[in-house]
Design an enzyme around this catalytic site. Structure first.
Site, PDB file in Angstrom:
ATOM      1  N   GLU A 200      87.454 -64.251  40.178  1.00  0.00           N
ATOM      2  CA  GLU A 200      88.869 -63.943  40.399  1.00  0.00           C
ATOM      3  C   GLU A 200      89.181 -62.489  40.731  1.00  0.00           C
ATOM      4  O   GLU A 200      89.918 -61.816  39.996  1.00  0.00           O
ATOM      5  CB  GLU A 200      89.683 -64.385  39.165  1.00  0.00           C
ATOM      6  N   GLU A 315      87.409 -73.505  38.777  1.00  0.00           N
ATOM      7  CA  GLU A 315      88.220 -73.552  37.552  1.00  0.00           C
ATOM      8  C   GLU A 315      89.494 -74.340  37.811  1.00  0.00           C
ATOM      9  O   GLU A 315      90.171 -74.126  38.815  1.00  0.00           O
ATOM     10  CB  GLU A 315      88.642 -72.142  37.086  1.00  0.00           C
TER      11      GLU A 315
HETATM   12  C1  BGC Z   1      89.734 -66.467  32.476  1.00  0.00           C
HETATM   13  C2  BGC Z   1      90.027 -67.000  31.098  1.00  0.00           C
HETATM   14  C3  BGC Z   1      91.325 -67.748  31.080  1.00  0.00           C
HETATM   15  C4  BGC Z   1      91.363 -68.762  32.191  1.00  0.00           C
HETATM   16  C5  BGC Z   1      92.683 -69.462  32.274  1.00  0.00           C
HETATM   17  C6  BGC Z   1      89.758 -67.602  33.422  1.00  0.00           C
HETATM   18  O1  BGC Z   1      89.339 -67.158  34.662  1.00  0.00           O
HETATM   19  O2  BGC Z   1      88.483 -65.881  32.483  1.00  0.00           O
HETATM   20  O3  BGC Z   1      90.005 -65.951  30.158  1.00  0.00           O
HETATM   21  O4  BGC Z   1      91.452 -68.408  29.865  1.00  0.00           O
HETATM   22  O5  BGC Z   1      91.045 -68.194  33.424  1.00  0.00           O
HETATM   23  O6  BGC Z   1      93.723 -68.542  32.351  1.00  0.00           O
END
Ligand code: BGC
Length: 383
Positions: A200, A315
């Protein structure tokens, strides 16, 4: 006690790291009083870009291997493993395999386990610990995405509590040197190990800076890993909309990553790290919310077809402040829509606030697991 557990940051190792860091911070202070430190990027020439050839059979094979995955979040991505309540253990690995996941994304906060100044050496016990985890996952036949996570200064963010302070002016050079160390260390691992250059990118990492830095990092990786699949995502927190700004180097062994948490007011309601905190009570998924889910996936699909590189939805997930039925609806819809576009995916995450697995009950939350894994036709109608 076997080495798997014994190597969770021994007190001796922590002390050694701390003493080394304190000494080096002294040096940093003295140096800082005379000359500001600035990254020297001359010794890291970027890989050429401008005519990426499209994905190789190896990269497409890796995407297939990634298939259905799970993020081992809040473990090795915390400042020190255990700080956020979880360490990688055999129970998690066995549960992952038993549930039918084919890959694990392993977020690692390398920046907190390396010297702050040249030669930016990785902390040996921590590196060994990561290697033991990687080997344990590979031994189970899983694909592993080794992801560099939370190098706060690289994005221009303040360090987290428990982070080793490092000079922001050296962040780029340190990032590239860390990849030199990591890529060399793991060069002999099977091709089921995949590198992800950075989680990210955002903030200070705008598209121009990230495209340049990522092309340099890839050249570093390729010195010892000529054909290993590498995941790279766009700026804006790996937002699908930003894919169009991603200038891929001329490398066929690449997979593009997107992260997708829309509708954000639903997935992140009640999450303490979002300021101001989003109000609770938002359900999912009405027609407008369904569109918020599918539209970015459509963008990513169009980008993939045009550029001939596969997409990894690295993710997605909904925090546990939302009601379980809505989380199940969201998870099932996102998963099915991703699969119908030919994307591999990795749910965020195994056993913490978004967790599909309950580490206290030592059992999966079955409705969420089914939303991810059910092979029978599932209803995608809105509730
Ligand atoms: C972060 C996490 C976070 C998640 C959702 C991830 O990329 O590393 O710390 O909980 O995104 O926000």
């Amino acid at each position: 006690m076997n080495t798997f557990f014994a190597l969770v940051s021994s007190p001796l190792a922590r002390w050694r790291t701390l003493l080394g860091a304190v000494g080096l911070l002294g040096l940093l202070f003295i140096a800082g009083c005379t000359t500001p430190l600035r990254s020297n990027l001359q010794s890291f020439p970027p890989m050429a870009s401008g005519s990426p050839p499209g994905a190789s059979p190896e990269a497409l094979g890796a995407l297939k291997g990634l298939g259905r995955g799970i993020n081992f979040g809040n473990m090795l991505e915390s400042p020190n493993e255990g700080d956020w309540g979880l360490i990688v253990n055999r129970e998690f690995i066995d549960a992952t395999v038993a549930a039918g996941f084919t890959s694990v994304r392993l977020p690692v906060r390398w920046s907190n386990h390396a010297l702050p100044l040249q030669p930016f050496t990785l902390d040996p016990p921590f590196t060994k610990r990561v290697e033991i985890v990687i080997d344990a996952l590979l031994a189970k036949g899983l694909y592993v995405v080794l992801d560099m996570h939370h190098y706060r200064q690289l994005d221009g963010d303040a360090p987290d509590a428990g982070d080793l302070p490092v000079d922001a002016g050296l962040a780029d050079e340190r990032f590239l040197t860390l990849w030199q160390h990591i890529a060399q260390r793991f060069m002999f691992k099977s091709d089921h190990l995949i590198f992800e250059l950075y989680n990210e990118p955002h903030g200070r990492l705008d598209a121009a800076r990230w495209n340049d830095l990522m092309a340099r990092a890839l050249a570093v990786v390729r010195q010892h890993n000529p054909k290993r699949a590498v995941v790279v995502g766009p700026v804006g927190w790996n937002n699908a909309k930003s894919l169009e700004t991603l200038r891929l180097p001329n490398d066929p062994h690449l997979i593009a990553a997107i992260h997708h948490y829309e509708p954000f007011t639903f997935t992140h309601q009640g999450a303490s790290w979002i300021k101001p905190e989003l109000p609770k009570g938002v359900t999912c998924c009405n027609a407008a919310q369904q569109l918020e889910i599918t539209a970015p996936l459509d963008l990513a699909k169009a980008w993939s077809v045009k550029n001939n590189y596969p997409v990894y939805l690295g993710e997605f997930g909904a925090f546990n402040a939302a009601d379980l039925d809505s989380r199940v609806n969201f998870t099932r819809l996102m998963r099915l829509e991703a699969e119908s576009r030919g994307f591999a995916w990795s749910y965020w995450e195994l056993a913490s606030g978004f967790g599909v697995y309950d580490p206290v009950a030592k059992a999966f939350r079955q409705p969420l697991l089914r939303a991810l894994m059910a092979t029978e036709p599932v209803k995608t109608d809105k509730p």
